[in-house]
Design a protein around this motif. Structure first.
Motif, PDB file in Angstrom:
ATOM      1  N   TRP A 159       0.838  -1.196   0.000  1.00 13.73           N
ATOM      2  CA  TRP A 159       0.000   0.000   0.000  1.00 13.73           C
ATOM      3  C   TRP A 159       0.872   1.245   0.000  1.00 13.73           C
ATOM      4  O   TRP A 159       1.715   1.432   0.899  1.00 13.73           O
ATOM      5  N   GLU A 160       0.701   2.089  -1.014  1.00 20.28           N
ATOM      6  CA  GLU A 160       1.371   3.384  -1.030  1.00 20.28           C
ATOM      7  C   GLU A 160       0.587   4.324  -1.921  1.00 20.28           C
ATOM      8  O   GLU A 160      -0.104   3.896  -2.851  1.00 20.28           O
ATOM      9  N   PRO A 165       4.000   7.904   4.312  1.00 17.65           N
ATOM     10  CA  PRO A 165       3.857   6.597   4.949  1.00 17.65           C
ATOM     11  C   PRO A 165       3.305   5.544   3.990  1.00 17.65           C
ATOM     12  O   PRO A 165       2.382   5.809   3.210  1.00 17.65           O
ATOM     13  N   CYS A 166       3.852   4.342   4.044  1.00 19.70           N
ATOM     14  CA  CYS A 166       3.420   3.254   3.177  1.00 19.70           C
ATOM     15  C   CYS A 166       3.897   1.935   3.779  1.00 19.70           C
ATOM     16  O   CYS A 166       4.584   1.925   4.803  1.00 19.70           O
ATOM     17  N   CYS A 169       1.155  -5.188   2.813  1.00 17.50           N
ATOM     18  CA  CYS A 169      -0.104  -5.573   3.437  1.00 17.50           C
ATOM     19  C   CYS A 169      -0.304  -7.072   3.314  1.00 17.50           C
ATOM     20  O   CYS A 169       0.349  -7.748   2.510  1.00 17.50           O
ATOM     21  N   THR A 205       1.941  -0.254   7.961  1.00 16.67           N
ATOM     22  CA  THR A 205       2.582   1.005   7.560  1.00 16.67           C
ATOM     23  C   THR A 205       3.907   1.142   8.304  1.00 16.67           C
ATOM     24  O   THR A 205       3.944   1.582   9.444  1.00 16.67           O
ATOM     25  N   ASP A 208       8.545   5.201   5.178  1.00 16.16           N
ATOM     26  CA  ASP A 208       8.286   6.570   4.734  1.00 16.16           C
ATOM     27  C   ASP A 208       8.996   6.728   3.406  1.00 16.16           C
ATOM     28  O   ASP A 208      10.228   6.674   3.332  1.00 16.16           O
TER      29      ASP A 208
END
Length: 880
Positions: A159-160, A165-166, A169, A205, A208
């Motif tokens: 997820w990004e 922030p990412c 998942c 998460t 960065d």
């Protein structure tokens, strides 16, 4: 596997995470709070973004929610498939720098296997290709077999969104069995078929991402999970789609009952049933959260969904408004989790019904015209509707263009979108030109736009009402000049000014500019976007030159009156929200020295009691003498304090917050008093509608309010004098006079009836007979139309059989009535045809039924002539 209802699943989930020390938070509204980047909340974590980014401190490091969401990118696919919808609920548990992968995975597995008791042999887990840590946790700590874990690439399991922030998942899937899958022997997790259903996404998460694409570990990683409630309910209930889930199914059954069709009887009607069911869920929740149908932004999304649902109702044969009734079922199914639905039940239904009725006014006409266009295209073997015709449907008949596109698509046709957009742009240009021609645009001409961009004005008028200012520019006849003389109309820019430039609904200041050699009257002040304040002036004496220093003084008494009214609009908005509900939002305002005008979102007229509550609340706050403070601060700080902002208004990084104690907080650049007591008093003059869903209140304050009270008092005293009563007893006296008047009128009617009865006997004595049909004609100028009809009925009853034609020339108006008994109608007599010819003689026209008709005329002098032809007309009509 347990078969649990959707509402029970929601409660179980939230209770489970409460047991894991999570704070249960209610769903945020669908309208994003302080996030202008999106129109509507579309994911469970969206309203929590400030906590993830660190802009705000979360109420607890562990939070769980069930968030209502709306997504519309696939709106055209809703109904065509059983899996697409615009409204859904997202279950989520979140960690803001507290627990991480170990706890998130363990609790997810515990909930679905021990609480919900989903069969483990039906569950699969996916992880990011490179996330060995997650693999180790799932297999060694949670206990998921290695062959039940699938590694997937960045596109599926990372997820990004741009920079920031990412992280990877992990998703949990349910295997619905080969019968739900495709024919591919290699079908597995990740296949697009309906076999493996992803229902829970755990986002870790932990990075960065910078501008160069590098990933830096976050010192305090977060957990963001999302699980579709309807999707999980479909799994638990063993059904194939969200439309078969218990709460959604109940809504569809209501629609089916209204339409008289059953789900799965026809593929065509199934599409409409799904569209209506999904869209009424969305619209009910949107209206509950204060969104109203409009042609812009989220209001347009609501209008589009409502009208799309209404059209599919028509496709099912439902001709009357029905969506507001179906909303009842939506509310009933969800009110326990969302009590605001029950609180606003009648309001929600009202908004939906009004919009349905508005659409009914346009849809039929628009559909008829579009069907004509489609017929023409088919005749000419064409597939593309011209942009001009599509625009005409939209602009002239109010027919939504997306509906035109959808209906054409059903016929394998399309619109010329380039042509449509060209028409739209030309309309915008016409509107822009009209604005340029208006008074409000006259000061913003080319002369100012060509000035040095560094030329700007410092506004000091919040606290200083006079200044010594330098003339930076003079414009006359839209051209910059170096000087101007007595009698000339000019526009002047100063380096600093106490004059407020018209904006935010507040009028600009007036006043004077002067020196020893010149006196200038300032008629108005406008604000240009580039920071220039345009003083619209008339030079009364002397000469002004560029660079000269002038004393600028505003009309302070006028400014204070404006400030009172402006502060009162803030108090009014808050009182309206308290009395009517949180859906109330400012839709426009005008603040002048004499009065205030406030437009707001609300879908029905206010009652006398509501207006009284609002007026009383505002006056109470005025009497409380609350300090009024204005502070400049960052937009983030103001929003954190809960300031009310205008939707669609653009604000800079630094904003001005106007605070009235704990009562009102609004972003506002206008002028205000120092304490609410300075408003004096507040009096509502009127309340009414100005557009669909928009109401308007006009009110006065201070001396203008006292003036209204004095005028009312004077009127009361004058009425008392006329009635010969004291002011305190005027109502009682008026009631007595009205009662006496009614009694007198009743006596007059009784006397008229007796006179008419006597007159009837006299008229009957002049009856003539034509071919066996009795005929009466008479002129009775003392009767009005009602009296004439009554006399006609009286004469017909006394006559027993025949034709009666009466006329009156009262108050310069000619009226005729004709009545005929049933037996003579059987002989060929037609009262409507008789009256038509009689009225023509007096310059009029009319008609009616064979036994009763009425008509009007223009020439009173021709009444007797008109009546004289009745016998001849009857003679022609009677059957020999």
């Amino acid at each position: 596997m347990q078969k649990l209802g959707l509402n029970e699943i929601r409660e179980r989930y939230l209770s489970f995470f409460e047991s894991k020390d999570h704070l249960r938070m209610p769903s945020f509204p669908l309208v994003p709070q302080n996030d202008p980047s999106i129109l509507l909340i579309n994911a469970g974590m969206t309203p929590l973004k400030p906590y993830f980014t660190g802009k705000e401190v979360p109420p607890r490091k562990r939070v769980t929610t069930c968030q209502k969401c709306i997504r519309t990118p696939d709106i055209e696919r809703v109904g065509k498939t059983a899996r697409h919808g615009t409204f859904f609920e997202m279950l989520g548990n979140f960690s803001f720098g507290d627990y991480f992968k170990k706890e998130a995975t363990a609790w997810a597995w515990e909930f679905i296997t021990q609480d919900l008791k989903l069969p483990i042999d039906k569950l699969w887990v996916s992880i990011y290709l490179e996330d060995d840590e997650a693999f180790e946790i799932w297999t060694k700590e949670v206990g998921v077999p290695e062959d039940r874990i699938v590694r997937m690439g960045k596109e599926d399991n990372f997820w990004e969104h741009g920079t920031g922030p990412c992280g990877p998942c992990s998703e949990i899937y349910f295997d619905r069995g080969p019968e739900a899958g495709c024919d591919d022997p290699n079908c597995k997790v990740g296949c697009d078929c309906d076999r493996f259903v992803e229902f829970w996404n755990l986002v870790f998460t932990q990075f960065d991402k910078d501008d160069q694409g590098n990933y830096h570990p976050l010192p305090r990683p977060n957990i963001d999970t999302g699980m579709g409630l309807e999707r999980l309910a479909a799994i638990m209930q063993g059904v194939g789609s969200l439309f078969e889930v218990d709460t959604v199914k109940n809504i569809m059954e209501h629609v089916s009952k209204v339409a008289g069709v059953r789900y799965k009887d026809s593929a065509k009607t199934d599409v409409s049933l799904r569209v209506i069911t999904d869209h009424i869920r969305s619209t009910t929740f949107m209206v509950s959260d204060g969104i109203l149908p409009s042609n812009e932004g989220r209001g347009y999304v609501l209008r589009r969904l409502l009208r799309r649902a209404a059209r599919h109702g028509k496709l099912l044969g439902v001709e009357k408004p029905f969506l507001h009734d179906v909303a009842e079922t939506v509310i009933t199914e969800s009110k326990e989790a969302y009590p605001e639905l029950e609180e606003k039940r009648e309001y929600i239904k009202k908004v939906i019904k009004v919009e349905e009725e508005r659409f009914d006014e346009t849809i039929d006409q628009g559909l008829n015209i579009l069907n004509q266009y489609i017929g023409e295209l088919k005749e000419n073997n064409q597939k593309v509707l011209s942009g001009e015709k599509a625009f005409k449907l939209y602009d002239t008949y109010g027919f939504p263009v997306d509906l035109t596109i959808e209906i054409l698509a059903e016929q394998n046709m399309e619109i010329d979108e380039d042509g449509f957009n060209k028409e739209m742009n030309e309309q915008r240009e016409r509107a822009r030109a009209a604005r340029q021609d208006s008074d409000t645009a006259a000061w913003g001409g080319d002369a100012f736009s060509t000035l040095d961009q560094n030329v700007s004005t410092q506004f000091i008028g919040y606290f200083e009402f006079a200044s010594i200012s330098a003339v930076l520019a003079i414009v006359k006849d839209d051209k910059e000049v170096d000087k101007a003389s007595e009698g000339e109309q000019v526009k002047i820019i100063l380096d600093k000014t106490p004059f407020y430039g018209e904006s935010g609904g507040q009028l600009g200041d007036i006043g004077t500019l002067e020196s020893d050699t010149v006196k200038i009257k300032v008629l108005d002040c406008k604000k240009q976007g580039e920071g220039k304040y345009i003083h619209i002036c008339e030079i009364e004496s002397g000469e002004v030159k560029k660079g000269a220093e002038l004393k600028a003084v505003i009309d302070l008494e006028r400014r204070q009156s404006i400030s009172r009214n402006h502060s009162a609009t803030h108090l009014l908005q808050k009182a309206l929200r308290n009395v009517l509900g949180e859906h109330v939002a400012q839709a426009g305002s005008l603040v002048t020295p004499e009065r205030l005008r406030f437009d707001f979102s609300h879908y029905s007229g206010m009652t006398k009691e509501e207006l009284e509550k609002v007026e009383n609340e505002v006056n109470k706050v005025i009497l409380d003498s609350i300090p009024v403070e204005a502070k400049e601060m960052s937009i983030e700080e103001a929003k954190k304090m809960g300031a009310t902002a205008l939707f669609g208004e653009k604000y800079g990084n630094i904003v001005r917050l106007v605070k009235m104690g704990d009562y009102s907080l609004e972003l506002c650049g206008g002028c205000h008093i120092n304490a609410t007591s300075q408003v004096g008093t507040f009096k509502i003059l009127s309340e009414g509608g100005v557009a669909a869903g928009v109401r308007r209140i006009e009110a006065v304050t201070g001396l203008e309010a006292l003036k209204v009270y004095k005028e009312n008092e004077q009127a009361l005293n004058e009425v008392a004098a006329v009635l010969k009563s004291g002011a305190a007893d005027v109502v009682k006296k008026a009631e007595t006079v009205v009662s006496d008047l009614k009694a007198a009128q009743k006596e007059i009617e009784s006397l008229r009836s007796k006179l008419a009865s006597g007159a009837a006997d006299d008229i009957l004595s002049k009856t003539v007979e034509v071919k066996g049909v009795k005929v009466i004609t008479a002129r009775m100028d003392d009767l009005d139309m009602d009296g004439l009809r009554n006399m006609g009925d009286t004469l017909k009853d006394k006559l027993g059989s025949g034709v009666v034609v009466l006329a009156t020339g009262k108050d310069g108006k000619v009226n005729f009535i004709t009545t005929a008994t049933k037996d003579v109608v059987g002989k060929g007599i037609h009262a409507g045809n008789i009256i038509r010819e009689v009225a023509k003689t007096a310059g009029g026209g009319g008609g009616g039924r064979p036994d009763m008709a009425q008509a009007g005329g223009k020439d009173v002098s021709k009444i007797d002539q008109a009546l004289s032809i009745v016998v001849e007309l009857v003679e022609k009509q009677v059957n020999d």
